[in-house]
Write a protein that holds these residues in place. Structure first.
Motif, PDB file in Angstrom:
ATOM      1  N   ALA A   1      -1.557   8.707  -3.795  1.00  0.00           N
ATOM      2  CA  ALA A   1      -2.629   7.799  -3.366  1.00  0.00           C
ATOM      3  C   ALA A   1      -4.018   8.366  -3.649  1.00  0.00           C
ATOM      4  O   ALA A   1      -4.955   7.612  -3.907  1.00  0.00           O
ATOM      5  CB  ALA A   1      -2.479   7.486  -1.877  1.00  0.00           C
ATOM      6  N   GLN A   2      -4.153   9.694  -3.628  1.00  0.00           N
ATOM      7  CA  GLN A   2      -5.472  10.296  -3.885  1.00  0.00           C
ATOM      8  C   GLN A   2      -5.631  10.733  -5.336  1.00  0.00           C
ATOM      9  O   GLN A   2      -6.655  11.323  -5.683  1.00  0.00           O
ATOM     10  CB  GLN A   2      -5.687  11.512  -2.958  1.00  0.00           C
ATOM     11  CG  GLN A   2      -5.780  11.178  -1.487  1.00  0.00           C
ATOM     12  CD  GLN A   2      -7.084  10.496  -1.096  1.00  0.00           C
ATOM     13  OE1 GLN A   2      -8.067  10.520  -1.822  1.00  0.00           O
ATOM     14  NE2 GLN A   2      -7.087   9.863   0.069  1.00  0.00           N
TER      15      GLN A   2
ATOM     16  N   ASP B   1       3.505  11.297  -3.462  1.00  0.00           N
ATOM     17  CA  ASP B   1       2.469  10.436  -2.900  1.00  0.00           C
ATOM     18  C   ASP B   1       1.196  10.716  -3.701  1.00  0.00           C
ATOM     19  O   ASP B   1       0.591  11.777  -3.561  1.00  0.00           O
ATOM     20  CB  ASP B   1       2.280  10.765  -1.415  1.00  0.00           C
ATOM     21  CG  ASP B   1       1.185   9.918  -0.763  1.00  0.00           C
ATOM     22  OD1 ASP B   1       0.432   9.250  -1.495  1.00  0.00           O
ATOM     23  OD2 ASP B   1       1.082   9.957   0.483  1.00  0.00           O
TER      24      ASP B   1
ATOM     25  N   ALA C   1       1.870   9.087   6.518  1.00  0.00           N
ATOM     26  CA  ALA C   1       2.755   8.063   5.950  1.00  0.00           C
ATOM     27  C   ALA C   1       3.969   8.662   5.248  1.00  0.00           C
ATOM     28  O   ALA C   1       4.865   7.929   4.833  1.00  0.00           O
ATOM     29  CB  ALA C   1       1.973   7.163   4.986  1.00  0.00           C
TER      30      ALA C   1
ATOM     31  N   HIS D   1       0.463  13.299   4.073  1.00  0.00           N
ATOM     32  CA  HIS D   1      -0.152  12.248   4.884  1.00  0.00           C
ATOM     33  C   HIS D   1       0.848  11.809   5.961  1.00  0.00           C
ATOM     34  O   HIS D   1       2.059  11.936   5.767  1.00  0.00           O
ATOM     35  CB  HIS D   1      -0.479  11.073   3.950  1.00  0.00           C
ATOM     36  CG  HIS D   1      -1.363  10.017   4.526  1.00  0.00           C
ATOM     37  ND1 HIS D   1      -0.866   8.988   5.289  1.00  0.00           N
ATOM     38  CD2 HIS D   1      -2.694   9.813   4.438  1.00  0.00           C
ATOM     39  CE1 HIS D   1      -1.869   8.192   5.644  1.00  0.00           C
ATOM     40  NE2 HIS D   1      -2.989   8.674   5.135  1.00  0.00           N
TER      41      HIS D   1
ATOM     42  N   ASN E   1      -5.294  14.350   0.811  1.00  0.00           N
ATOM     43  CA  ASN E   1      -6.382  13.448   1.185  1.00  0.00           C
ATOM     44  C   ASN E   1      -7.521  14.148   1.914  1.00  0.00           C
ATOM     45  O   ASN E   1      -8.652  13.695   1.874  1.00  0.00           O
ATOM     46  CB  ASN E   1      -5.846  12.289   2.025  1.00  0.00           C
ATOM     47  CG  ASN E   1      -4.889  12.732   3.101  1.00  0.00           C
ATOM     48  OD1 ASN E   1      -3.822  13.289   2.803  1.00  0.00           O
ATOM     49  ND2 ASN E   1      -5.254  12.533   4.355  1.00  0.00           N
TER      50      ASN E   1
ATOM     51  N   MET F   1       3.043  15.620  -2.214  1.00  0.00           N
ATOM     52  CA  MET F   1       1.906  14.818  -2.653  1.00  0.00           C
ATOM     53  C   MET F   1       1.216  15.441  -3.878  1.00  0.00           C
ATOM     54  O   MET F   1       1.274  16.664  -4.074  1.00  0.00           O
ATOM     55  CB  MET F   1       0.909  14.630  -1.510  1.00  0.00           C
ATOM     56  CG  MET F   1       0.140  15.868  -1.121  1.00  0.00           C
ATOM     57  SD  MET F   1      -0.552  15.834   0.582  1.00  0.00           S
ATOM     58  CE  MET F   1      -1.159  14.173   0.768  1.00  0.00           C
TER      59      MET F   1
ATOM     60  N   ASN G   1       5.628   4.832   0.585  1.00  0.00           N
ATOM     61  CA  ASN G   1       6.245   6.069   1.080  1.00  0.00           C
ATOM     62  C   ASN G   1       7.476   5.777   1.940  1.00  0.00           C
ATOM     63  O   ASN G   1       8.488   6.466   1.842  1.00  0.00           O
ATOM     64  CB  ASN G   1       5.235   6.880   1.903  1.00  0.00           C
ATOM     65  CG  ASN G   1       4.120   7.472   1.049  1.00  0.00           C
ATOM     66  OD1 ASN G   1       4.196   7.459  -0.175  1.00  0.00           O
ATOM     67  ND2 ASN G   1       3.085   7.982   1.691  1.00  0.00           N
TER      68      ASN G   1
ATOM     69  N   SER H   1      -1.954   3.499  -3.958  1.00  0.00           N
ATOM     70  CA  SER H   1      -2.696   2.661  -3.022  1.00  0.00           C
ATOM     71  C   SER H   1      -3.923   2.074  -3.696  1.00  0.00           C
ATOM     72  O   SER H   1      -4.748   2.807  -4.235  1.00  0.00           O
ATOM     73  CB  SER H   1      -3.127   3.504  -1.807  1.00  0.00           C
ATOM     74  OG  SER H   1      -4.010   2.761  -0.997  1.00  0.00           O
TER      75      SER H   1
ATOM     76  N   HIS I   1      -6.651   0.551  -2.438  1.00  0.00           N
ATOM     77  CA  HIS I   1      -7.998   0.694  -1.866  1.00  0.00           C
ATOM     78  C   HIS I   1      -8.587   2.087  -2.012  1.00  0.00           C
ATOM     79  O   HIS I   1      -9.730   2.321  -1.642  1.00  0.00           O
ATOM     80  CB  HIS I   1      -8.025   0.231  -0.402  1.00  0.00           C
ATOM     81  CG  HIS I   1      -7.388   1.145   0.598  1.00  0.00           C
ATOM     82  ND1 HIS I   1      -8.128   2.053   1.322  1.00  0.00           N
ATOM     83  CD2 HIS I   1      -6.114   1.284   1.011  1.00  0.00           C
ATOM     84  CE1 HIS I   1      -7.313   2.711   2.151  1.00  0.00           C
ATOM     85  NE2 HIS I   1      -6.082   2.256   1.983  1.00  0.00           N
ATOM     86  N   LYS I   2      -7.809   3.017  -2.582  1.00  0.00           N
ATOM     87  CA  LYS I   2      -8.364   4.340  -2.868  1.00  0.00           C
ATOM     88  C   LYS I   2      -9.026   4.378  -4.248  1.00  0.00           C
ATOM     89  O   LYS I   2      -9.669   5.345  -4.596  1.00  0.00           O
ATOM     90  CB  LYS I   2      -7.270   5.407  -2.774  1.00  0.00           C
ATOM     91  CG  LYS I   2      -6.542   5.468  -1.423  1.00  0.00           C
ATOM     92  CD  LYS I   2      -7.437   5.975  -0.321  1.00  0.00           C
ATOM     93  CE  LYS I   2      -6.839   5.835   1.075  1.00  0.00           C
ATOM     94  NZ  LYS I   2      -5.700   6.682   1.337  1.00  0.00           N
TER      95      LYS I   2
ATOM     96  N   GLY J   1       0.833  -1.202   0.000  1.00  0.00           N
ATOM     97  CA  GLY J   1       0.000   0.000   0.000  1.00  0.00           C
ATOM     98  C   GLY J   1       0.863   1.245   0.000  1.00  0.00           C
ATOM     99  O   GLY J   1       2.102   1.169  -0.016  1.00  0.00           O
ATOM    100  N   ALA J   2       0.216   2.396   0.029  1.00  0.00           N
ATOM    101  CA  ALA J   2       0.961   3.654  -0.086  1.00  0.00           C
ATOM    102  C   ALA J   2       1.828   3.928   1.146  1.00  0.00           C
ATOM    103  O   ALA J   2       2.868   4.569   1.036  1.00  0.00           O
ATOM    104  CB  ALA J   2       0.011   4.818  -0.337  1.00  0.00           C
ATOM    105  N   THR J   3       1.427   3.448   2.306  1.00  0.00           N
ATOM    106  CA  THR J   3       2.255   3.655   3.498  1.00  0.00           C
ATOM    107  C   THR J   3       3.614   2.988   3.306  1.00  0.00           C
ATOM    108  O   THR J   3       4.665   3.592   3.518  1.00  0.00           O
ATOM    109  CB  THR J   3       1.563   3.091   4.754  1.00  0.00           C
ATOM    110  OG1 THR J   3       0.314   3.766   4.923  1.00  0.00           O
ATOM    111  CG2 THR J   3       2.416   3.292   5.994  1.00  0.00           C
TER     112      THR J   3
HETATM  113  C1  LIG Z   1      -4.597   6.508   2.039  1.00  0.00           C
HETATM  114  C2  LIG Z   1      -3.365   7.292   1.852  1.00  0.00           C
HETATM  115  C3  LIG Z   1      -2.112   6.772   2.205  1.00  0.00           C
HETATM  116  C4  LIG Z   1      -1.957   5.405   2.846  1.00  0.00           C
HETATM  117  O1  LIG Z   1      -2.236   4.402   1.921  1.00  0.00           O
HETATM  118  P1  LIG Z   1      -2.400   2.880   2.430  1.00  0.00           P
HETATM  119  O2  LIG Z   1      -2.482   2.110   1.158  1.00  0.00           O
HETATM  120  O3  LIG Z   1      -3.674   2.863   3.207  1.00  0.00           O
HETATM  121  O4  LIG Z   1      -1.226   2.536   3.244  1.00  0.00           O
HETATM  122  C5  LIG Z   1      -1.007   7.552   1.985  1.00  0.00           C
HETATM  123  N1  LIG Z   1      -1.093   8.772   1.445  1.00  0.00           N
HETATM  124  C6  LIG Z   1      -2.278   9.316   1.094  1.00  0.00           C
HETATM  125  C7  LIG Z   1      -2.329  10.671   0.493  1.00  0.00           C
HETATM  126  C8  LIG Z   1      -3.456   8.588   1.288  1.00  0.00           C
HETATM  127  O5  LIG Z   1      -4.622   9.122   0.959  1.00  0.00           O
END
Ligand SMILES: *Cc1c(COP(=O)(O)O)cnc(C)c1O
Length: 389
Positions: A183-184, A181, A107, A105, A156, A152, A80, A204, A206-207, A75-77
């Motif tokens: 993820a969003q 980052d 992370a 974030h 988020n 980023m 990162n 990530s 699940h986003k 995942g994104a955590t």
């Molecule tokens: C959700 C999110 C993360 C963490 O992602 P995971 O896959 O849940 O570890 C990191 N950065 C941003 C901007 C996010 O929205």
């Protein structure tokens, strides 16, 4: 699910798309392809590897990358962590300066803080009032030993977009790694690693309608240094991230990427229109503002400051909606969001803020229900607090 709240928290996580789930389930049981993608000696291994590589192609294509530039992670955590520590550990702490932003974030903030404690130099940039980190702010904080900039793509909490292509252009001529980052952003807005001139991008699953626990780090090929692995083992993912590949998860994120690629433009337009409909329905309540409202934002985010209202109380009044507050509960107290605080919002304004995030399954009827609930709750809470004070 009749009592389930109406979901306006797509920025926290998304449900898995049914088409993605269907595909995922073909890679679990005895009648499916359950082999280990690293098994080179039999058909089940080959089939699993083929599926994983197909997924890699799909994700690479979504962001304009080469398939050899995708490193699978949880995942994104994790991505990162690999990005920040993996670059920093190429250098002695006193010869390595990193630049991040205050709106990142946790992370990104937490690995950066970890490195700072190890002796690395870390500059944390403040955004403007709309939450944007400008390329000039990055330029002004560069030092001779700046090795990594991590900014980023989309925030988020507010959905505010940073000018990452401009920042990428600034760093491209210098020998500085640029991590984003995203993820969003991935699956929500067009992402192009070449236009952004990024060296690393966190993704990530699940986003964007794949399951939790799967993601990737894009790592540009022919970069000047080698990322230091954070998880050692069998040397998977070209030594950057060991561990048996989770075939079902990877097939799922690949399918989610394929769907995003074909549906993104239309979906962003539809979700953006619903988001605007939600704002239009509540904008005349008086003393309401969009946090980051003057900046470009993702289509799905609406972070609203409701003046004269406590966000926790409003969230309670809006029990039938699943939303997020502009506050974070720590063990001791309710802290205002670090993002809204960095944008210069007073604690009371941050506490009176709610994040609505819309997504693939949001309907106009749900938006109208939210508008009705908010129009009822906000004046009632304001009346209550004026009676109390
Ligand atoms: C959700 C999110 C993360 C963490 O992602 P995971 O896959 O849940 O570890 C990191 N950065 C941003 C901007 C996010 O929205």
């Amino acid at each position: 699910m009749n009592n389930a709240p109406v979901y306006f928290d797509y920025a926290a996580t998304t449900p898995v798309d049914e088409r993605v789930a269907q595909k995922l389930m073909q890679f679990l049981t005895r009648d499916g392809q359950y082999g280990n993608p690293a098994s080179r000696s039999h058909l089940l291994g080959w089939l699993a590897e083929e599926a994983v590589e197909e997924a890699r192609n799909e994700l690479a294509e979504l962001i304009g990358a080469d398939n050899r530039e995708i490193v699978w992670t949880s995942g994104a955590t994790e991505s990162n962590n690999l990005a920040l520590k993996g670059v920093a550990e190429n250098f002695e702490p006193d010869d390595c300066h990193l630049i991040i932003s205050a709106t990142e974030h946790k992370a990104v903030l937490d690995p950066a803080e970890y490195l700072r404690k190890q002796g690395y130099g870390v500059t944390v940039l403040s955004p403007d009032r709309d939450g944007v980190i400008s390329a000039s702010a990055v330029a002004e904080s560069l030092q001779p030993n700046t090795r990594l900039v991590s900014i980023m793509a989309a925030n988020n909490e507010t959905g505010v977009l940073n000018p990452v292509a401009e920042i990428g252009a600034l760093l491209a001529d210098r020998d500085i790694w640029f991590h984003i980052d995203a993820a969003q952003a991935v699956g929500k807005i067009p992402v192009d690693v070449n236009a952004w001139q990024a060296t690393m991008i966190s993704i990530s699953g699940h986003k964007f309608y794949a399951p939790k626990g799967v993601g990737a780090l894009y790592v540009k090929r022919r970069s000047t240094l080698q990322l230091k692995a954070q998880i050692h083992g069998g040397g998977h993912e070209r030594g950057m991230r060991s561990g048996t590949l989770a075939t079902h998860q990877l097939v799922a994120i690949g399918e989610a990427a394929r769907l995003a690629k074909t549906e993104l433009t239309e979906e962003a337009e539809r979700i953006g229109a619903l988001r605007d409909r939600l704002w239009a329905g509540i904008a005349d309540l008086g003393d309401v503002h969009i946090n980051g409202g003057n900046a470009p934002r993702t289509p799905g985010h609406l972070n609203v400051a409701f003046g004269g209202v406590d966000g926790e109380a409003l969230m309670m009044a809006l029990r039938q909606l699943a939303v997020s507050t502009g506050s974070a509960c720590t063990s001791a107290s309710v802290e205002p969001s670090h993002v809204l605080k960095a944008m210069g919002l007073a604690d009371s304004v941050a506490h009176g803020s709610l994040r609505f995030s819309l997504g693939r399954y949001t309907t106009a009827a749900e938006v109208d229900q939210a508008i009705d609930s908010i129009r009822e709750a906000v004046p009632a809470l304001r009346k209550q607090s004026s009676v109390a004070s």
